[in-house]
Design an enzyme around this catalytic site. Sequence first.
Site: not given
Length: 484
Positions: A27, A55, A126-127, A261, A267, A370-371, A458
Amino acid sequence: MVTIKGGKTMLLKHQRQSCSMEVRESCGVVAVISKNNKPVANLVYNGMLAVQHRGQDAAGMVIYDGKRLNEKRGLGLVSRIFSEKDVSVKGSIGIAHTRYPTTDTCEIADVQPSVLQKAGLAVAHNGHIANYAELRKEFGKKGVKFEGTVDSEAILHLLAEAFSSGMDIEGAVRHAMGKLDGSYSVVAIKDGVLFVFRDPHAIRPLELGECEGAYFAASETVAFDINGAKHVGTLGGGEMAIMAPDGFRKKMVAPSAHRHCMFEYVYFSRPDSIINGVEVHEARRRLGEALAMEAPVKADVVVPIPDTARTAALAISRVLGVPYEEGIIKNRYVARTFIMPDQKSRVAAVKAKLNPIRGVVQGKRVIVVDDSIVRGTTTREILRMIRDAGAKEIHMRVTCPPIRHPCFYGVDMSTYEELIANKKTVDEIRKFIGADSLYYVSLEGLRKAIGIGLCTGCLGGDYPTEHGRKLAKEKVGSSGCGCG
């Protein structure tokens, strides 16, 4: 659906709209305050357009006119929600939000900013609040009712609770930070005062800007560029700022240990943005250079998968001396792909959005860039189309290391089961997607390319917050509330 009558926003709270479950942009938030009491709605609107890429499911704006918080929100794109009348509303302070949800539905009650008119309070963030479910349960015991499922409501009620007990803005922010676990870059209005704050790990971005007539805060610096404003700094982790006509008054509220992040650079963010002091375009260029040096291969052409892989593909082309070509064309007039019920439908959806240029790939050894690879199904169909167009060899290069763990901080990668790298080895993924070779940039290469402290939960499961580590240990997905 939103209707405006008598200056009030009427929310049809039970209207739902289906949303995609692919990886989507985080977002975006925007905040503006005039230096000279002039209207800011047009500046807020421009900022929303600039962060629309973060978004596209919904958007909302709140403008403070000196007496009340004037709300407008709706489902869909910014340009379709707001009219010329909305952008002409009077008021020298405004906040806004562009939304994608981390749940499988969009409901108008979840569209930010979240507002408590009686408290004179509006909040957008945002988060993702990792302990949202626990906070909602606690408030339920106190008799506090939530309007929807968006996690900004948890922030809203924490702040309202603090203000009702007599705390000032700094005390209220300190109270909220003491309760929140997760990622949050917050813009808020309280009784005509604009303030912003950011989680101690600074996971999601929040930048500061200034033009001749206003001060800004936003997720990305492109929100300043569109308004002719300059970038004047970054709000740090654990830091808050009260934005006033004469500038920013900053205060450290919590100890910080920055874990930005990494997906913002891989991305999310626009390449023409600067976030956390790093130019996104330059970070992607360095990621491409790292891939070229870590995994050189003999090839005839380098082809990016549109759009975010272009900068890295150009860098690979330059380092390896292999020609760069736009070999895949994206249809920009196809709406976002929704979850398809079967494989045949998913294949048709990919073909509707992307199409290879036969003359670019036919009979050639192709490096496809690709990312990221999340689930792998879309990548497989793209490579199949390239193979069907006559490619002799396909060498896949990815600017993000294998994603093996869910994100608990605002990225729509919520379960272990859906992540292909959690279930398969790199060679098994190569076979699944149909590539002759597959190489992901190394974690070391990623860190060096971006050059700042990163959240890589991740990738390796090393989550920066207590609740994230708890969820990972229990092998559960993200605690699904409302908004990324």
